[in-house]
Motif scaffolding. Structure first.
Motif, PDB file in Angstrom:
ATOM      1  N   LEU A  50      -4.272   4.115   3.788  1.00 50.49           N
ATOM      2  CA  LEU A  50      -3.498   4.482   4.981  1.00 50.49           C
ATOM      3  C   LEU A  50      -4.250   4.160   6.267  1.00 50.49           C
ATOM      4  O   LEU A  50      -3.634   3.823   7.280  1.00 50.49           O
ATOM      5  CB  LEU A  50      -3.116   5.967   4.941  1.00 50.49           C
ATOM      6  CG  LEU A  50      -2.066   6.330   3.881  1.00 50.49           C
ATOM      7  CD1 LEU A  50      -1.789   7.821   3.887  1.00 50.49           C
ATOM      8  CD2 LEU A  50      -0.773   5.564   4.111  1.00 50.49           C
ATOM      9  N   ALA A  51      -5.586   4.252   6.213  1.00 50.71           N
ATOM     10  CA  ALA A  51      -6.365   3.900   7.409  1.00 50.71           C
ATOM     11  C   ALA A  51      -6.164   2.419   7.713  1.00 50.71           C
ATOM     12  O   ALA A  51      -6.005   2.011   8.872  1.00 50.71           O
ATOM     13  CB  ALA A  51      -7.837   4.210   7.173  1.00 50.71           C
ATOM     14  N   ASP A  81      10.020   8.673  -0.514  1.00 44.60           N
ATOM     15  CA  ASP A  81       9.841   8.925  -1.958  1.00 44.60           C
ATOM     16  C   ASP A  81      10.272  10.345  -2.294  1.00 44.60           C
ATOM     17  O   ASP A  81      10.468  11.174  -1.396  1.00 44.60           O
ATOM     18  CB  ASP A  81       8.391   8.654  -2.393  1.00 44.60           C
ATOM     19  CG  ASP A  81       7.384   9.620  -1.781  1.00 44.60           C
ATOM     20  OD1 ASP A  81       7.608  10.841  -1.873  1.00 44.60           O
ATOM     21  OD2 ASP A  81       6.379   9.153  -1.204  1.00 44.60           O
ATOM     22  N   GLY A 112      -8.866   5.935  -0.807  1.00 42.86           N
ATOM     23  CA  GLY A 112      -8.844   6.793   0.383  1.00 42.86           C
ATOM     24  C   GLY A 112      -8.867   5.975   1.667  1.00 42.86           C
ATOM     25  O   GLY A 112      -9.065   6.518   2.753  1.00 42.86           O
ATOM     26  N   GLN A 171      -8.022  12.614   1.951  1.00 40.42           N
ATOM     27  CA  GLN A 171      -7.023  12.771   0.898  1.00 40.42           C
ATOM     28  C   GLN A 171      -6.525  14.198   0.869  1.00 40.42           C
ATOM     29  O   GLN A 171      -7.218  15.104   1.317  1.00 40.42           O
ATOM     30  CB  GLN A 171      -7.645  12.413  -0.455  1.00 40.42           C
ATOM     31  CG  GLN A 171      -7.790  10.911  -0.593  1.00 40.42           C
ATOM     32  CD  GLN A 171      -8.828  10.492  -1.588  1.00 40.42           C
ATOM     33  OE1 GLN A 171      -9.781  11.218  -1.831  1.00 40.42           O
ATOM     34  NE2 GLN A 171      -8.651   9.321  -2.128  1.00 40.42           N
ATOM     35  N   VAL A 172      -5.311  14.366   0.326  1.00 38.06           N
ATOM     36  CA  VAL A 172      -4.750  15.716   0.255  1.00 38.06           C
ATOM     37  C   VAL A 172      -5.598  16.524  -0.718  1.00 38.06           C
ATOM     38  O   VAL A 172      -5.949  17.661  -0.473  1.00 38.06           O
ATOM     39  CB  VAL A 172      -3.277  15.657  -0.199  1.00 38.06           C
ATOM     40  CG1 VAL A 172      -2.764  17.052  -0.505  1.00 38.06           C
ATOM     41  CG2 VAL A 172      -2.441  14.968   0.857  1.00 38.06           C
ATOM     42  N   ASP A 173      -5.917  15.888  -1.808  1.00 39.30           N
ATOM     43  CA  ASP A 173      -6.694  16.557  -2.835  1.00 39.30           C
ATOM     44  C   ASP A 173      -7.925  15.695  -3.107  1.00 39.30           C
ATOM     45  O   ASP A 173      -7.802  14.488  -3.278  1.00 39.30           O
ATOM     46  CB  ASP A 173      -5.808  16.655  -4.098  1.00 39.30           C
ATOM     47  CG  ASP A 173      -6.391  17.620  -5.094  1.00 39.30           C
ATOM     48  OD1 ASP A 173      -7.625  17.583  -5.255  1.00 39.30           O
ATOM     49  OD2 ASP A 173      -5.629  18.395  -5.698  1.00 39.30           O
ATOM     50  N   ASP A 178      -7.767  13.067  -5.737  1.00 41.73           N
ATOM     51  CA  ASP A 178      -6.728  12.039  -5.733  1.00 41.73           C
ATOM     52  C   ASP A 178      -7.255  10.636  -6.024  1.00 41.73           C
ATOM     53  O   ASP A 178      -6.640   9.872  -6.746  1.00 41.73           O
ATOM     54  CB  ASP A 178      -5.978  12.032  -4.386  1.00 41.73           C
ATOM     55  CG  ASP A 178      -4.909  13.126  -4.364  1.00 41.73           C
ATOM     56  OD1 ASP A 178      -4.680  13.737  -5.437  1.00 41.73           O
ATOM     57  OD2 ASP A 178      -4.333  13.351  -3.298  1.00 41.73           O
ATOM     58  N   GLY A 201       5.009  15.334  -2.083  1.00 42.73           N
ATOM     59  CA  GLY A 201       4.952  15.734  -0.671  1.00 42.73           C
ATOM     60  C   GLY A 201       3.531  15.931  -0.178  1.00 42.73           C
ATOM     61  O   GLY A 201       2.573  15.881  -0.953  1.00 42.73           O
ATOM     62  N   ASN A 205       0.831  -1.209   0.000  1.00 38.58           N
ATOM     63  CA  ASN A 205       0.000   0.000   0.000  1.00 38.58           C
ATOM     64  C   ASN A 205       0.865   1.258   0.000  1.00 38.58           C
ATOM     65  O   ASN A 205       0.648   2.202  -0.772  1.00 38.58           O
ATOM     66  CB  ASN A 205      -0.844  -0.012   1.280  1.00 38.58           C
ATOM     67  CG  ASN A 205      -2.267   0.349   0.982  1.00 38.58           C
ATOM     68  OD1 ASN A 205      -2.520   1.203   0.149  1.00 38.58           O
ATOM     69  ND2 ASN A 205      -3.193  -0.304   1.658  1.00 38.58           N
ATOM     70  N   PHE A 254       7.467   7.841   5.068  1.00 37.79           N
ATOM     71  CA  PHE A 254       6.545   7.121   5.956  1.00 37.79           C
ATOM     72  C   PHE A 254       7.385   6.259   6.884  1.00 37.79           C
ATOM     73  O   PHE A 254       8.312   5.580   6.434  1.00 37.79           O
ATOM     74  CB  PHE A 254       5.569   6.266   5.141  1.00 37.79           C
ATOM     75  CG  PHE A 254       4.469   7.086   4.533  1.00 37.79           C
ATOM     76  CD1 PHE A 254       4.668   7.796   3.351  1.00 37.79           C
ATOM     77  CD2 PHE A 254       3.229   7.178   5.157  1.00 37.79           C
ATOM     78  CE1 PHE A 254       3.648   8.569   2.804  1.00 37.79           C
ATOM     79  CE2 PHE A 254       2.210   7.950   4.613  1.00 37.79           C
ATOM     80  CZ  PHE A 254       2.427   8.653   3.433  1.00 37.79           C
ATOM     81  N   ASN A 312       1.387   3.990  -3.018  1.00 36.94           N
ATOM     82  CA  ASN A 312       1.207   5.443  -2.854  1.00 36.94           C
ATOM     83  C   ASN A 312       2.464   6.188  -3.288  1.00 36.94           C
ATOM     84  O   ASN A 312       2.389   7.201  -3.990  1.00 36.94           O
ATOM     85  CB  ASN A 312       0.926   5.787  -1.391  1.00 36.94           C
ATOM     86  CG  ASN A 312      -0.530   5.567  -1.020  1.00 36.94           C
ATOM     87  OD1 ASN A 312      -1.353   5.356  -1.892  1.00 36.94           O
ATOM     88  ND2 ASN A 312      -0.827   5.603   0.264  1.00 36.94           N
ATOM     89  N   LYS A 347       2.591   6.230  -6.959  1.00 37.03           N
ATOM     90  CA  LYS A 347       1.504   7.049  -7.525  1.00 37.03           C
ATOM     91  C   LYS A 347       1.799   8.541  -7.452  1.00 37.03           C
ATOM     92  O   LYS A 347       1.484   9.297  -8.343  1.00 37.03           O
ATOM     93  CB  LYS A 347       0.211   6.792  -6.715  1.00 37.03           C
ATOM     94  CG  LYS A 347      -0.676   5.742  -7.294  1.00 37.03           C
ATOM     95  CD  LYS A 347      -2.075   5.762  -6.689  1.00 37.03           C
ATOM     96  CE  LYS A 347      -2.133   5.694  -5.188  1.00 37.03           C
ATOM     97  NZ  LYS A 347      -3.453   5.452  -4.641  1.00 37.03           N
TER      98      LYS A 347
HETATM   99  P1  ADP Z   1      -5.576   6.484  -1.607  1.00 40.38           P
HETATM  100  O1  ADP Z   1      -6.250   5.219  -1.928  1.00 40.38           O
HETATM  101  O2  ADP Z   1      -6.303   7.699  -2.068  1.00 40.38           O
HETATM  102  O3  ADP Z   1      -4.131   6.471  -1.993  1.00 40.38           O
HETATM  103  P2  ADP Z   1      -4.568   6.427   1.061  1.00 40.38           P
HETATM  104  O4  ADP Z   1      -5.267   6.323   2.373  1.00 40.38           O
HETATM  105  O5  ADP Z   1      -3.561   5.412   0.752  1.00 40.38           O
HETATM  106  O6  ADP Z   1      -5.680   6.537  -0.025  1.00 40.38           O
HETATM  107  O7  ADP Z   1      -3.894   7.854   1.000  1.00 40.38           O
HETATM  108  C1  ADP Z   1      -4.632   8.979   1.364  1.00 40.38           C
HETATM  109  C2  ADP Z   1      -4.110  10.227   0.690  1.00 40.38           C
HETATM  110  O8  ADP Z   1      -2.843  10.567   1.230  1.00 40.38           O
HETATM  111  C3  ADP Z   1      -3.848  10.098  -0.790  1.00 40.38           C
HETATM  112  O9  ADP Z   1      -5.043  10.266  -1.541  1.00 40.38           O
HETATM  113  C4  ADP Z   1      -2.874  11.220  -1.032  1.00 40.38           C
HETATM  114  O10 ADP Z   1      -3.569  12.455  -1.120  1.00 40.38           O
HETATM  115  C5  ADP Z   1      -2.047  11.205   0.244  1.00 40.38           C
HETATM  116  N1  ADP Z   1      -0.798  10.420   0.115  1.00 40.38           N
HETATM  117  C6  ADP Z   1      -0.580   9.137   0.525  1.00 40.38           C
HETATM  118  N2  ADP Z   1       0.684   8.753   0.267  1.00 40.38           N
HETATM  119  C7  ADP Z   1       1.294   9.794  -0.302  1.00 40.38           C
HETATM  120  C8  ADP Z   1       2.623  10.021  -0.807  1.00 40.38           C
HETATM  121  N3  ADP Z   1       3.564   9.097  -0.749  1.00 40.38           N
HETATM  122  N4  ADP Z   1       2.887  11.241  -1.342  1.00 40.38           N
HETATM  123  C9  ADP Z   1       1.933  12.217  -1.394  1.00 40.38           C
HETATM  124  N5  ADP Z   1       0.674  12.062  -0.939  1.00 40.38           N
HETATM  125  C10 ADP Z   1       0.351  10.864  -0.412  1.00 40.38           C
END
Ligand code: ADP
Length: 498
Positions: free
Chosen positions: A462-463, A427, A459, A446-448, A451, A431, A395, A488, A399, A402
């Motif tokens: 990470l949870a 990575d 989304g 999500q940040v955006d 995304d 950021g 996971n 991370f 990310n 991606k």
């Molecule tokens: P998703 O399935 O959208 O990737 P995650 O829970 O894994 O969901 O991640 C949540 C959000 O955290 C992502 O949508 C992204 O906005 C941000 N994010 C996660 N990993 C990174 C990363 N390595 N660099 C930048 N943003 C990240």
């Protein structure tokens, strides 16, 4: 017109004497010294004048026909408009002048005729100064009374809101963290009696993790004045865990700096939210599986050949259905983990091959994204659920890939730190902004907002990662510099017991 008459008069004096010569002398003398003088020969006229336009001071002859000085003075003192005007009696040396009577009537002083100019001026000056000070004092007193009234009204209002508020509210001193006041809603929510809370320390009522959040909020509010909606787990007196949002504000209570803690119990809301999400997911699973089955059948060509446009559209449908299935599966996975329906199966294993497996799994995606994957690992023996750790690492790697531009790198590293293992995933991607560093570990954060659509995520990744790591008694967090990349961190005990 003399020069002095042009100036604002020092004070307005009402002189009352039945002898016009005396009055003229007095008036001339005082006018020369810059006073405004109104001269009257009769007590009744003087009373009317004084009530219509109260002077600053009254010079009053004792012996007058019709109404004598004492009587005039008594009437002045009986009227609110003239009561506070200082009255100085004037008596001729040969007159029978009763000083006691003069003071009893309300006079402040007396002068005997023939008067000495300096004496009259000195006495006048003294009593005008006293009068001015008195007026100032009265004004200050009025202002003070008003301030007290406003403060009392504000305190009353606060006390009412405090008592009647349906939200649990507590007040504790900043320095010692000692509870000084709580409202009924707080007692109801916590299950404590008032006497069991007042005087107690924050960490005697809040659990360890909740106290940590409280103190972080206190620190933040000291720099920014307040903190809103920090989620924490509150353990009630009977041991029940409640999910609560804490808002914190700094106030002063009796000169002591205190925190005003307003809580919002969202336990029920969360339960309903979870129930709703899992219900919907369960309901979606069956039709989604049948949809993807039908689409696969179409795609296999067994039902006839599609046109190129038809094939294109079919691919879009398959991609989106797969994404939906991923989402539903992730939701159910998280829900099962949270509710303890999935037990971890920790076994002793070598970490290095696990890390290698994770990078190999993601290699194809990395190549497609033109991102270089790197691995550096110590030989580490660790007790973990290998499938779940693999899920976490893939996971995070996914990310990393991606959110990194072509030409960038994603590096997985593991090292031993005492009796713990520290895994980092670094990575060189876009950021994460500072205010999102914590929230992205929450569900659907999500940040955006775009995304998940643009990068194909759900989304939930990470949870799920956080849940898996915490179930291993570990910690996961992220550091990041916008535009430069993210790291991370996963910290795990080498020999975790679930
Ligand atoms: P998703 O399935 O959208 O990737 P995650 O829970 O894994 O969901 O991640 C949540 C959000 O955290 C992502 O949508 C992204 O906005 C941000 N994010 C996660 N990993 C990174 C990363 N390595 N660099 C930048 N943003 C990240």
């Amino acid at each position: 017109m003399s020069k002095e008459q042009n100036h604002t008069p020092k004070a307005d004096i009402l002189a009352i004497d039945d002898t016009p010569e005396n009055l003229a002398l007095l008036s001339q003398m005082l006018t020369e010294k810059g006073y405004k003088v109104r001269s009257v020969t009769k007590g009744s006229t003087a009373l009317r004048g004084a009530k219509a336009a109260p002077p600053d001071l009254i010079l009053l002859d004792v012996k007058m026909p019709e109404m004598n000085g004492y009587e005039v003075c008594q009437e002045l003192k009986a009227d609110d408009r003239t009561r506070n005007i200082p009255v100085i009696f004037i008596s001729a040396l040969g007159d029978v002048f009763d000083k006691v009577k003069a003071f009893q009537a309300g006079g402040v002083d007396y002068i005997t005729k023939p008067f000495q100019v300096e004496e009259v001026l000195a006495r006048l000056d003294t009593h005008l100064t006293i009068r001015n000070l008195q007026l100032q004092l009265e004004a200050q007193n009025r202002q003070l009374q008003q301030e007290i009234a406003e403060k009392t009204a504000a305190e009353d209002k606060f006390a009412k809101v405090f008592r009647a508020c349906p939200n649990p509210i507590a007040i504790a001193t900043c320095q010692e963290g000692r509870f000084v006041e709580v409202n009924n809603s707080f007692l109801q929510m916590s299950g404590y009696l008032e006497a069991e809370v007042i005087g107690k320390n924050i960490n005697q009522i809040y659990s360890l993790s909740a106290s940590e959040i409280y103190y972080q909020a206190l620190q933040k509010s000291q720099s920014q004045g307040f903190v809103r909606n920090q989620e924490l787990e509150f353990q009630t007196k009977s041991g029940q865990i409640k999910t609560v949002l804490l808002s914190l504000e700094l106030i002063e209570l009796g000169g002591t700096k205190c925190t005003l803690q307003i809580l919002n119990d969202i336990t029920e809301r969360k339960r309903l939210e979870n129930e709703f999400i899992s219900l919907v997911s369960h309901e979606l699973r069956t039709p989604m599986s049948s949809t993807i089955g039908a689409l696969d059948l179409l795609n296999s060509g067994q039902l006839g050949t599609l046109s190129d446009r038809g094939k294109q559209i079919l691919q879009v449908a398959i991609r989106n259905t797969e994404r939906l299935i991923r989402l539903v599966n992730d939701i159910l996975d998280l829900e099962r983990m949270k509710s303890g329906k999935i037990a971890l199966q920790p076994v002793k294993c070598d970490l290095e091959p696990l890390l290698l497996q994770a990078t190999e799994t993601m290699q194809a995606m990395a190549e497609k994204a033109q991102v270089q994957l790197q691995l550096e690992a110590d030989a580490i023996e660790i007790k973990v659920d290998p499938d779940r750790l693999l899920q976490t690492l893939t996971n995070l790697l996914s990310n990393g890939i991606k959110f990194t531009e072509p030409g960038g790198t994603v590096k997985l590293k593991a090292e031993i730190d005492g009796d713990r293992c520290h895994i980092t995933l670094r990575d060189t991607g876009r950021g994460i902004p500072p205010d999102k560093l914590q929230s992205i570990f929450e569900r659907f954060q999500q940040v955006d907002a775009s995304d998940s659509r643009s990068k194909g995520g759900t989304g939930l990744g990470l949870a799920i990662c956080r849940h898996i790591v915490e179930r291993h008694n570990g910690k996961i967090w992220v550091e990041s510099v916008l535009g430069k990349g993210s790291i991370f961190h996963i910290d795990l005990p080498l020999m975790a017991e679930e």
